[in-house]
Design an enzyme around this catalytic site. Structure first.
Site, PDB file in Angstrom:
ATOM      1  N   HIS A   1      -3.840   4.508  -2.045  1.00 50.56           N
ATOM      2  CA  HIS A   1      -2.539   3.843  -2.027  1.00 50.56           C
ATOM      3  C   HIS A   1      -2.716   2.368  -2.354  1.00 50.56           C
ATOM      4  CE1 HIS A   1       0.097   6.826   0.096  1.00 50.56           C
ATOM      5  NE2 HIS A   1      -1.060   7.277   0.518  1.00 50.56           N
TER       6      HIS A   1
ATOM      7  N   HIS B   1      -1.522   3.738  10.185  1.00 49.95           N
ATOM      8  CA  HIS B   1      -1.761   2.311  10.013  1.00 49.95           C
ATOM      9  C   HIS B   1      -1.120   1.482  11.120  1.00 49.95           C
ATOM     10  CE1 HIS B   1       2.132   3.091   8.083  1.00 49.95           C
ATOM     11  NE2 HIS B   1       2.424   1.804   8.225  1.00 49.95           N
TER      12      HIS B   1
END
Length: 486
Positions: free
Chosen positions: A329, A372
């Site tokens: 990503h 995250h």
């Protein structure tokens, strides 16, 4: 009155993968606005524009002549310090039938208990929580609640700072069932970035009109007067308010000269004046409090103007997505439409991020949002469609919130599916548009949002089955460690 329902398919623009699809590979003439847009515009971001409803009105070679043509009044709006560097200096000259000073004074209005401006923890009306919070769509009032217009329907969710300190941010929703009639609004605290979610907004400004539909955004700067009509009937949307700074385009860095939100796709109004001799009410917001003034003429009597302190809108289906075309990503900063600087040069006060249809092509990579924790506070809204990145019920009109450094990510079932099968090259978020208000500041939650029946928490049990896969390999790990220690 034209509206979104005037289209043969009201969801026509929700179905496009990108604005480019409306041009049908060059087989039809290209056009800058949606087919049902009411108005014409000027294109560009941060430009010095000029516009005349009556040609030959703007004085040339000077701004404030002894006599303006047609007996108009010259009025300057100065939005930055007089000595601000040229690139940062914001101002506009308006040539109008009556100057804004022609009013009958101010009266303080009762506090709106659903709005907030002071987000310091000493304020007993705000709340601090590390919990991932969410709100189901806030109800649009029906006719039994009386007429609720854009201003009456403001509800504050969260924010940071205080407008009197000239640094901070507030996030709101609006729910309205009526147009503003002979009523205008001035936000003397900061800029409003408005994101309609249900129903178009026909916005009259001193610089001319703007027609803004779900999938578009509009920015109304501090101190500018505007009025909102609801051509589609009851409406709902999100607002990002910033204090002490202004929105700008993010730097492109290694991307070069094109990509993300391109400057040419931003649209500003063309002068269109209104002259009436009837009572008007102007509502001012200052320090989070509301004030009222009256006058016997329209506040939208500007015949011509020039400058760079101008409202603008942007169609988010024109956003040029970028991303990895190999593995992994990119950081979500690649989805930034607009940013607003803070006094910390390393961290913005606010970013507007967009999650819209795009290709997902990375190979040998975990495709869902990875687990995250990050420094930013995140408040997210869904305009239409679905959004797979949320870990709880998330419908159009919903709000979700995560404060900085709170961990988040998808449930185990989605993790398991993504790790067991190589995903195909595919288009994602088709027919969907979501926005995120992101900030380096820590948000606090308002009484209105905290006590709302729409509030719910992300259910922590959804992560209970994030199983310990590592222990299944204990023999293999033990053998590796034994060999390493030989």
């Amino acid at each position: 009155m034209c509206s979104t329902t005037s289209l043969s398919d009201p969801k026509e623009y929700q179905k496009v993968f990108h604005w480019a699809g409306t041009q049908k590979d060059g087989t039809v003439p290209s056009y800058a606005t949606r087919r049902n847009d009411l108005y014409k515009y000027q294109a560009g971001f941060g430009n010095v524009f000029e516009s005349e409803a009556v040609p030959g009105t703007i004085p040339q070679g000077q701004n404030s002549p002894r006599n303006v043509r047609f007996g108009l009044y010259a009025e300057q709006i100065t939005a930055t310090a007089f000595v601000a560097p040229r690139h940062a200096n914001k101002k506009a000259w308006l040539y109008r039938v009556r100057p804004a000073v022609a009013h009958r004074g101010f009266t303080e209005l009762p506090d709106n208990e659903d709005t907030e401006s002071n987000f310091l923890p000493l304020n007993p009306r705000i709340h601090v929580s590390p919990t991932q919070l969410a709100w189901h769509p806030f109800e649009i009032p029906d006719n039994s609640s009386g007429e609720i217009d854009f201003i009456s329907g403001l509800k504050t969710i969260a924010g940071s700072g205080d407008p009197t300190l000239r640094e901070g941010i507030a996030t709101h929703v609006y729910v309205a069932n009526a147009s503003m009639i002979k009523r205008a609004f001035v936000n003397s605290d900061g800029e409003f970035l408005i994101v309609p979610q249900q129903g178009a907004l026909d916005i009259q400004t001193e610089f001319g009109p703007l027609f803004v539909q779900p999938g578009e955004i509009v920015v109304i700067q501090r101190g500018l007067r505007f009025r909102v009509e609801l051509p589609d009937g009851p409406s709902r949307g999100y607002i990002l308010e910033i204090w002490g700074t202004c929105f700008e385009l993010p730097e492109l860095g290694p991307l070069g000269s094109n990509g993300l939100a391109n400057a040419r796709d931003f649209l500003s109004p063309i002068a269109q004046y209104e002259i009436t001799q009837e009572p008007w009410e102007i509502i001012y917001k200052l320090g989070g409090k509301f004030f009222r003034s009256t006058q016997n003429h329209s506040p939208f009597d500007v015949v011509a103007w020039h400058g760079n302190y101008i409202p603008y809108k942007y169609d988010m289906t024109k956003f040029v997505n970028v991303g990895s075309i190999s593995v992994d990503h990119m950081d979500p900063s690649i989805f930034c439409v607009l940013t607003a600087k803070s006094r910390d040069i390393t961290a913005p006060l606010a970013d507007l991020l967009i999650f819209s249809p795009r290709w997902d092509v990375a190979s040998h990579s975990y495709r869902p949002p990875y687990y995250h924790r990050n420094a930013a506070s995140e408040l997210m809204g869904l305009i239409y469609g679905d959004y797979g990145g949320r870990s709880d019920d998330f419908r159009p009109g919903s709000v979700s919130f995560e404060c900085g450094m709170v961990p988040h990510g998808v449930a185990y079932e989605e993790f398991k599916a993504a790790t067991e099968h190589a995903p195909p090259v595919t288009q994602i978020s088709e027919g969907s548009m979501a926005v995120m208000f992101e900030s380096s500041r820590s948000f606090t939650i308002t009484d209105y949002a905290w006590n709302s029946s729409k509030k719910h928490e992300h259910e922590p049990k959804m992560w209970d089955n994030l199983v310990d896969n590592f222990s299944k390999h204990s023999d293999e790990v033990a053998a590796i460690l034994a060999k390493t220690n030989e």
